[in-house]
Design a protein around this motif. Sequence first.
Motif, PDB file in Angstrom:
ATOM      1  N   ARG A  47       0.720  -1.227  -0.158  1.00 12.47           N
ATOM      2  CA  ARG A  47      -0.395  -0.054  -0.079  1.00 12.47           C
ATOM      3  C   ARG A  47       0.341   0.962   0.584  1.00 12.47           C
ATOM      4  O   ARG A  47       0.781   2.350  -0.616  1.00 12.47           O
ATOM      5  CB  ARG A  47      -0.448   0.275   1.462  1.00 12.47           C
ATOM      6  CG  ARG A  47      -2.234  -0.548   0.969  1.00 12.47           C
ATOM      7  CD  ARG A  47      -3.011  -0.310   1.943  1.00 12.47           C
ATOM      8  NE  ARG A  47      -3.778  -1.552   2.317  1.00 12.47           N
ATOM      9  CZ  ARG A  47      -4.234  -2.225   3.159  1.00 12.47           C
ATOM     10  NH1 ARG A  47      -3.797  -1.793   3.781  1.00 12.47           N
ATOM     11  NH2 ARG A  47      -5.351  -3.296   3.377  1.00 12.47           N
ATOM     12  N   GLN A  48       1.959   1.049   0.817  1.00  9.87           N
ATOM     13  CA  GLN A  48       2.580   2.307   0.962  1.00  9.87           C
ATOM     14  C   GLN A  48       3.622   2.770  -0.327  1.00  9.87           C
ATOM     15  O   GLN A  48       3.877   3.687  -0.751  1.00  9.87           O
ATOM     16  CB  GLN A  48       3.565   2.219   2.296  1.00  9.87           C
ATOM     17  CG  GLN A  48       3.130   2.261   3.338  1.00  9.87           C
ATOM     18  CD  GLN A  48       4.279   2.518   4.759  1.00  9.87           C
ATOM     19  OE1 GLN A  48       5.064   1.832   4.375  1.00  9.87           O
ATOM     20  NE2 GLN A  48       3.088   2.110   5.485  1.00  9.87           N
ATOM     21  N   PRO A  52      -0.605   7.234  -5.235  1.00  8.70           N
ATOM     22  CA  PRO A  52      -1.911   6.885  -4.736  1.00  8.70           C
ATOM     23  C   PRO A  52      -2.892   6.766  -5.943  1.00  8.70           C
ATOM     24  O   PRO A  52      -2.485   8.059  -7.277  1.00  8.70           O
ATOM     25  CB  PRO A  52      -1.931   9.170  -3.802  1.00  8.70           C
ATOM     26  CG  PRO A  52      -0.719   9.346  -4.469  1.00  8.70           C
ATOM     27  CD  PRO A  52      -0.063   8.394  -4.762  1.00  8.70           C
ATOM     28  N   HIS A  53      -4.249   7.348  -5.619  1.00 10.95           N
ATOM     29  CA  HIS A  53      -4.959   7.717  -7.350  1.00 10.95           C
ATOM     30  C   HIS A  53      -4.868   8.599  -7.296  1.00 10.95           C
ATOM     31  O   HIS A  53      -5.206   9.815  -6.648  1.00 10.95           O
ATOM     32  CB  HIS A  53      -6.422   6.828  -6.708  1.00 10.95           C
ATOM     33  CG  HIS A  53      -6.404   5.620  -6.575  1.00 10.95           C
ATOM     34  ND1 HIS A  53      -6.495   4.510  -8.162  1.00 10.95           N
ATOM     35  CD2 HIS A  53      -6.327   4.538  -5.736  1.00 10.95           C
ATOM     36  CE1 HIS A  53      -6.666   3.561  -7.490  1.00 10.95           C
ATOM     37  NE2 HIS A  53      -6.257   3.224  -6.191  1.00 10.95           N
ATOM     38  N   LEU A  54      -5.478   9.134  -8.705  1.00  9.53           N
ATOM     39  CA  LEU A  54      -5.327  10.646  -9.287  1.00  9.53           C
ATOM     40  C   LEU A  54      -6.593  10.587  -9.854  1.00  9.53           C
ATOM     41  O   LEU A  54      -7.298   9.891  -9.480  1.00  9.53           O
ATOM     42  CB  LEU A  54      -4.950  10.773 -11.332  1.00  9.53           C
ATOM     43  CG  LEU A  54      -3.352  10.165 -10.979  1.00  9.53           C
ATOM     44  CD1 LEU A  54      -3.212  10.505 -12.636  1.00  9.53           C
ATOM     45  CD2 LEU A  54      -2.519  11.479 -10.096  1.00  9.53           C
TER      46      LEU A  54
END
Length: 65
Positions: A47-48, A52-54
């Motif tokens: 996850r890290q 991140p999703h745009l």
Amino acid sequence: MALYESDHTKFMREMMAQHPEWAEDQRRGRAIWWDRKVDLDEQKAQRQASEPHLPYPYDVNFEQR
């Protein structure tokens, strides 16, 4: 309604009764996808490491980076 059994359920019960060897195949198939131990540290690292999703890319006010 508690006594209702769908045609599909009846069919599957009959097929499993005719082919009891399928039960082991079913258990092995399930183990491939579902019966696994989850490594929480690995999951956290994944996850890290991911970006991140745009925001919604079809927005007319969306600015690309």
